[in-house]
Design a protein around this motif. Structure first.
Motif, PDB file in Angstrom:
ATOM      1  N   ALA A  24       0.849  -1.189   0.000  1.00 54.71           N
ATOM      2  CA  ALA A  24       0.000   0.000   0.000  1.00 54.71           C
ATOM      3  C   ALA A  24       0.886   1.240   0.000  1.00 54.71           C
ATOM      4  O   ALA A  24       2.053   1.181   0.378  1.00 54.71           O
ATOM      5  CB  ALA A  24      -0.919  -0.008   1.216  1.00 54.71           C
ATOM      6  N   LEU A  43      -1.023   2.341   7.853  1.00 58.24           N
ATOM      7  CA  LEU A  43      -1.276   1.246   6.916  1.00 58.24           C
ATOM      8  C   LEU A  43      -2.256   0.229   7.499  1.00 58.24           C
ATOM      9  O   LEU A  43      -3.017  -0.407   6.761  1.00 58.24           O
ATOM     10  CB  LEU A  43       0.043   0.550   6.558  1.00 58.24           C
ATOM     11  N   TYR A 118      -3.493  -1.245  -9.219  1.00 56.23           N
ATOM     12  CA  TYR A 118      -3.196  -2.211  -8.161  1.00 56.23           C
ATOM     13  C   TYR A 118      -2.635  -3.497  -8.748  1.00 56.23           C
ATOM     14  O   TYR A 118      -2.723  -3.747  -9.962  1.00 56.23           O
ATOM     15  CB  TYR A 118      -4.445  -2.509  -7.323  1.00 56.23           C
ATOM     16  N   ALA A 134      -6.086   3.789  -3.118  1.00 50.98           N
ATOM     17  CA  ALA A 134      -6.408   3.847  -1.691  1.00 50.98           C
ATOM     18  C   ALA A 134      -7.440   4.932  -1.399  1.00 50.98           C
ATOM     19  O   ALA A 134      -8.280   4.774  -0.505  1.00 50.98           O
ATOM     20  CB  ALA A 134      -5.142   4.098  -0.884  1.00 50.98           C
ATOM     21  N   ARG A 135      -7.406   6.015  -2.172  1.00 53.07           N
ATOM     22  CA  ARG A 135      -8.332   7.128  -1.935  1.00 53.07           C
ATOM     23  C   ARG A 135      -9.735   6.813  -2.451  1.00 53.07           C
ATOM     24  O   ARG A 135     -10.736   7.105  -1.796  1.00 53.07           O
ATOM     25  CB  ARG A 135      -7.803   8.395  -2.612  1.00 53.07           C
ATOM     26  N   PRO A 138     -10.882   2.400  -1.047  1.00 55.74           N
ATOM     27  CA  PRO A 138     -10.119   2.118   0.174  1.00 55.74           C
ATOM     28  C   PRO A 138     -10.081   0.644   0.557  1.00 55.74           C
ATOM     29  O   PRO A 138      -9.166   0.211   1.260  1.00 55.74           O
ATOM     30  CB  PRO A 138     -10.833   2.957   1.246  1.00 55.74           C
ATOM     31  N   VAL A 141      -6.720  -1.504   0.132  1.00 56.47           N
ATOM     32  CA  VAL A 141      -5.570  -1.506   1.043  1.00 56.47           C
ATOM     33  C   VAL A 141      -5.934  -2.051   2.416  1.00 56.47           C
ATOM     34  O   VAL A 141      -5.145  -1.940   3.359  1.00 56.47           O
ATOM     35  CB  VAL A 141      -4.953  -0.095   1.168  1.00 56.47           C
ATOM     36  N   ARG A 142      -7.108  -2.647   2.552  1.00 56.48           N
ATOM     37  CA  ARG A 142      -7.441  -3.314   3.807  1.00 56.48           C
ATOM     38  C   ARG A 142      -6.697  -4.644   3.888  1.00 56.48           C
ATOM     39  O   ARG A 142      -6.463  -5.293   2.861  1.00 56.48           O
ATOM     40  CB  ARG A 142      -8.949  -3.562   3.883  1.00 56.48           C
TER      41      ARG A 142
END
Length: 266
Positions: A24, A43, A118, A134-135, A138, A141-142
């Motif tokens: 991430a 993170l 990604y 990520a923005r 979201p 990136v979990r």
């Protein structure tokens, strides 16, 4: 193992981790060659104080999801992961998977893209995502993010418009193709079972006639509607581009860009 010793080991693993290899985006990484405790907290989606407590050896109840996230971020091997899980009161995963390892050059290219970008492995587990991803997505990136299980979730059915025709059908084609190609991939088998168990998917799986796809047909030029509230008030049409680096089918590099060149991702 005493928590203090575990924290000392974790601190060493963190300081040895190259920020360029983090799946991430690392906030304000600059030119540092190590991860800070704040980096780890951001993170993982926890407070810096909570993460610091783990490295200090404080006896708290740390969730298995947080520990799995640490394993993923620091790319710990099976033995290191087992130590961390057991040391925090959890049973190690029964069937640990060997994660695909993107090269630093590929990760750098992924982070440079000005669209959702990604990396995912054969089972569609996410192994890297850029800051734009990520923005606007979201979930990418979990800890434990998987493209397929998310795509068939209620959350996805809201964001991915015209879901059944534009998204579910072609994704099931690709999932079925991968499942047939890699029958020994236990993780992929888990993903297939999870997807087929999602509401309404069993019927789609059993009745949908697969399109004629080949193993080389990773991209799809068909415009598909997606709702990105930070981009536009209404859904926008996007194009999905997928690449296999140097014909390495253990990884998929996916980019989602707006069809209209005037639409940009902030």
């Amino acid at each position: 193992m005493r928590r203090e010793d575990l924290g000392r080991m974790l601190r060493g693993w963190r300081r040895a981790r190259d920020p360029r290899l983090i799946p991430a985006p690392v906030p304000s990484r600059g030119h540092r060659t190590y991860l800070t405790q704040l980096d780890m907290a951001l993170l993982l989606g926890v407070s810096e104080r909570w993460y610091r407590a783990l490295e200090k050896g404080e006896d708290r109840r740390y969730g298995a999801e947080m520990i799995a996230g640490i394993v993923r971020i620091l790319d710990l091997d099976a033995r290191q992961a087992a130590v961390l899980f057991r040391g925090t009161g959890h049973r190690p995963p029964q069937h640990p998977q060997t994660a695909a390892r993107p090269s630093p050059a590929l990760l750098e290219l992924m982070h440079q893209q000005r669209c959702v970008s990604y990396l995912a492995d054969q089972a569609w587990d996410v192994v890297g995502a850029n800051a734009i991803a990520a923005r606007h997505c979201p979930w990418l990136v979990r800890p434990g993010a998987n493209v397929m299980t998310w795509a068939f979730s209620p959350e996805a059915r809201y964001q991915l418009r015209d879901w059944e025709r534009s998204w579910a059908a072609p994704l099931l084609d690709r999932l079925r193709l991968a499942w047939q190609r890699w029958p020994d991939n236990d993780r992929l088998d888990e993903v297939v079972r999870a997807v087929r168990g999602a509401p309404g998917v069993r019927e789609l799986w059993d009745t949908h006639a697969p399109a004629r796809l080949s193993d080389d047909d990773l991209s799809d030029d068909a415009p598909r509607p997606v709702y990105f509230p930070l981009v536009a008030p209404d859904p926008i049409d996007v194009r999905v581009t997928a690449l296999a680096p140097y014909d390495d089918r253990s990884l998929r590099w996916v980019m989602i860009s707006a069809v209209d060149p005037g639409v940009t991702f902030p």
